[in-house]
Design a protein around this motif. Structure first.
Motif, PDB file in Angstrom:
ATOM      1  N   ARG A   8      -1.930  -2.353 -13.462  1.00 15.53           N
ATOM      2  CA  ARG A   8      -0.573  -2.892 -13.290  1.00 15.53           C
ATOM      3  C   ARG A   8       0.441  -1.756 -13.211  1.00 15.53           C
ATOM      4  NH1 ARG A   8      -2.222  -6.807 -16.833  1.00 15.53           N
ATOM      5  NH2 ARG A   8      -1.250  -5.779 -18.605  1.00 15.53           N
ATOM      6  N   THR A   9       0.213  -0.705 -13.973  1.00 11.86           N
ATOM      7  CA  THR A   9       1.114   0.444 -13.968  1.00 11.86           C
ATOM      8  C   THR A   9       1.043   1.187 -12.638  1.00 11.86           C
ATOM      9  OG1 THR A   9       0.859   0.681 -16.350  1.00 11.86           O
ATOM     10  CG2 THR A   9       1.686   2.595 -15.165  1.00 11.86           C
ATOM     11  N   LEU A  10      -0.163   1.306 -12.089  1.00 10.66           N
ATOM     12  CA  LEU A  10      -0.355   2.058 -10.854  1.00 10.66           C
ATOM     13  C   LEU A  10      -0.161   1.218  -9.587  1.00 10.66           C
ATOM     14  CD1 LEU A  10      -3.452   4.184 -11.915  1.00 10.66           C
ATOM     15  CD2 LEU A  10      -1.075   4.925 -11.719  1.00 10.66           C
ATOM     16  N   ALA A  11      -0.059  -0.086  -9.728  1.00 10.94           N
ATOM     17  CA  ALA A  11       0.052  -0.969  -8.566  1.00 10.94           C
ATOM     18  C   ALA A  11       1.199  -0.610  -7.634  1.00 10.94           C
ATOM     19  CB  ALA A  11       0.150  -2.425  -9.012  1.00 10.94           C
ATOM     20  N   PRO A  12       2.417  -0.336  -8.127  1.00 12.05           N
ATOM     21  CA  PRO A  12       3.496   0.011  -7.192  1.00 12.05           C
ATOM     22  C   PRO A  12       3.184   1.273  -6.367  1.00 12.05           C
ATOM     23  CG  PRO A  12       4.400  -0.585  -9.328  1.00 12.05           C
ATOM     24  CD  PRO A  12       2.912  -0.478  -9.501  1.00 12.05           C
ATOM     25  N   LEU A  13       2.528   2.234  -6.972  1.00 11.37           N
ATOM     26  CA  LEU A  13       2.146   3.442  -6.235  1.00 11.37           C
ATOM     27  C   LEU A  13       1.108   3.114  -5.166  1.00 11.37           C
ATOM     28  CD1 LEU A  13       2.232   6.504  -5.815  1.00 11.37           C
ATOM     29  CD2 LEU A  13       0.536   6.709  -7.639  1.00 11.37           C
ATOM     30  N   ALA A  14       0.134   2.285  -5.507  1.00 13.82           N
ATOM     31  CA  ALA A  14      -0.893   1.894  -4.536  1.00 13.82           C
ATOM     32  C   ALA A  14      -0.280   1.131  -3.370  1.00 13.82           C
ATOM     33  CB  ALA A  14      -1.977   1.058  -5.218  1.00 13.82           C
ATOM     34  N   VAL A  15       0.612   0.202  -3.672  1.00 15.77           N
ATOM     35  CA  VAL A  15       1.265  -0.579  -2.617  1.00 15.77           C
ATOM     36  C   VAL A  15       2.109   0.337  -1.729  1.00 15.77           C
ATOM     37  CG1 VAL A  15       2.994  -2.371  -2.167  1.00 15.77           C
ATOM     38  CG2 VAL A  15       1.218  -2.755  -3.886  1.00 15.77           C
ATOM     39  N   ALA A  16       2.860   1.246  -2.320  1.00 19.02           N
ATOM     40  CA  ALA A  16       3.674   2.182  -1.535  1.00 19.02           C
ATOM     41  C   ALA A  16       2.796   3.049  -0.633  1.00 19.02           C
ATOM     42  CB  ALA A  16       4.516   3.054  -2.459  1.00 19.02           C
ATOM     43  N   THR A  17       1.655   3.464  -1.137  1.00 20.82           N
ATOM     44  CA  THR A  17       0.734   4.283  -0.344  1.00 20.82           C
ATOM     45  C   THR A  17       0.170   3.479   0.824  1.00 20.82           C
ATOM     46  OG1 THR A  17       0.166   5.587  -2.291  1.00 20.82           O
ATOM     47  CG2 THR A  17      -1.376   5.668  -0.433  1.00 20.82           C
ATOM     48  N   LEU A  18      -0.232   2.252   0.568  1.00 23.47           N
ATOM     49  CA  LEU A  18      -0.760   1.407   1.641  1.00 23.47           C
ATOM     50  C   LEU A  18       0.309   1.131   2.689  1.00 23.47           C
ATOM     51  CD1 LEU A  18      -2.860  -1.008  -0.570  1.00 23.47           C
ATOM     52  CD2 LEU A  18      -3.753   0.702   1.026  1.00 23.47           C
ATOM     53  N   ARG A  19       1.535   0.920   2.263  1.00 21.79           N
ATOM     54  CA  ARG A  19       2.634   0.699   3.224  1.00 21.79           C
ATOM     55  C   ARG A  19       2.940   1.971   4.011  1.00 21.79           C
ATOM     56  NH1 ARG A  19       5.850  -3.247  -0.609  1.00 21.79           N
ATOM     57  NH2 ARG A  19       4.752  -5.142  -0.028  1.00 21.79           N
ATOM     58  N   ALA A  20       2.795   3.121   3.371  1.00 25.24           N
ATOM     59  CA  ALA A  20       2.992   4.387   4.089  1.00 25.24           C
ATOM     60  C   ALA A  20       1.939   4.551   5.177  1.00 25.24           C
ATOM     61  CB  ALA A  20       2.957   5.561   3.115  1.00 25.24           C
ATOM     62  N   LEU A  21       0.718   4.137   4.884  1.00 22.77           N
ATOM     63  CA  LEU A  21      -0.336   4.201   5.903  1.00 22.77           C
ATOM     64  C   LEU A  21      -0.008   3.296   7.083  1.00 22.77           C
ATOM     65  CD1 LEU A  21      -3.562   4.252   3.698  1.00 22.77           C
ATOM     66  CD2 LEU A  21      -2.522   6.163   4.930  1.00 22.77           C
ATOM     67  N   LEU A  22       0.627   2.164   6.808  1.00 20.45           N
ATOM     68  CA  LEU A  22       1.061   1.280   7.891  1.00 20.45           C
ATOM     69  C   LEU A  22       2.121   1.937   8.767  1.00 20.45           C
ATOM     70  CD1 LEU A  22       1.312  -2.256   6.265  1.00 20.45           C
ATOM     71  CD2 LEU A  22       0.024  -1.649   8.317  1.00 20.45           C
ATOM     72  N   ALA A  23       2.881   2.847   8.208  1.00 20.60           N
ATOM     73  CA  ALA A  23       3.953   3.513   8.955  1.00 20.60           C
ATOM     74  C   ALA A  23       3.449   4.672   9.811  1.00 20.60           C
ATOM     75  CB  ALA A  23       5.032   4.003   7.987  1.00 20.60           C
ATOM     76  N   PHE A  24       2.196   5.084   9.609  1.00 20.78           N
ATOM     77  CA  PHE A  24       1.635   6.149  10.450  1.00 20.78           C
ATOM     78  C   PHE A  24       1.678   5.712  11.909  1.00 20.78           C
ATOM     79  CE2 PHE A  24      -1.554   8.843   7.785  1.00 20.78           C
ATOM     80  CZ  PHE A  24      -0.654   8.952   6.755  1.00 20.78           C
ATOM     81  N   THR A  25       1.832   6.661  12.795  1.00 18.13           N
ATOM     82  CA  THR A  25       1.681   6.336  14.216  1.00 18.13           C
ATOM     83  C   THR A  25       0.220   5.951  14.433  1.00 18.13           C
ATOM     84  OG1 THR A  25       1.078   8.584  14.860  1.00 18.13           O
ATOM     85  CG2 THR A  25       3.444   8.022  14.883  1.00 18.13           C
ATOM     86  N   PRO A  26      -0.067   5.176  15.471  1.00 22.33           N
ATOM     87  CA  PRO A  26      -1.475   4.831  15.729  1.00 22.33           C
ATOM     88  C   PRO A  26      -2.373   6.064  15.849  1.00 22.33           C
ATOM     89  CG  PRO A  26      -0.048   3.413  16.999  1.00 22.33           C
ATOM     90  CD  PRO A  26       0.838   4.463  16.361  1.00 22.33           C
TER      91      PRO A  26
END
Length: 71
Positions: A8-26
């Motif tokens: 639960r403590t690390l969840a916001p970091l994991a979500v932010a990381t996954l969203r950052a991967l979505l922002a990568f160019t293809p």
């Protein structure tokens, strides 16, 4: 209990990381996929992952990996 508290403590970091991967160019996503794919697949089987992490992971697979498999 300790696992769920830590996750639960690390969840916001994991979500932010996954969203950052979505922002990568293809092209950038494809270039680095071999590096982070094992981590993404390990996260799928994490029984203690909070729902928001699973949702972000699902979105990443649906929007990035799925289309790569369809082409």
């Amino acid at each position: 209990a300790a696992h769920s508290e830590e996750n639960r403590t690390l969840a916001p970091l994991a979500v932010a990381t996954l969203r950052a991967l979505l922002a990568f160019t293809p092209a950038a996503f494809r270039a680095h996929l071999k590096d982070f794919f094992p981590l993404l697949t390990a996260l799928i089987s994490c029984e203690y992952a909070p729902p928001e992490v699973q949702r972000a992971l699902s979105e990443l697979f649906a929007k990035r990996i799925g289309p790569m498999l369809a082409s």
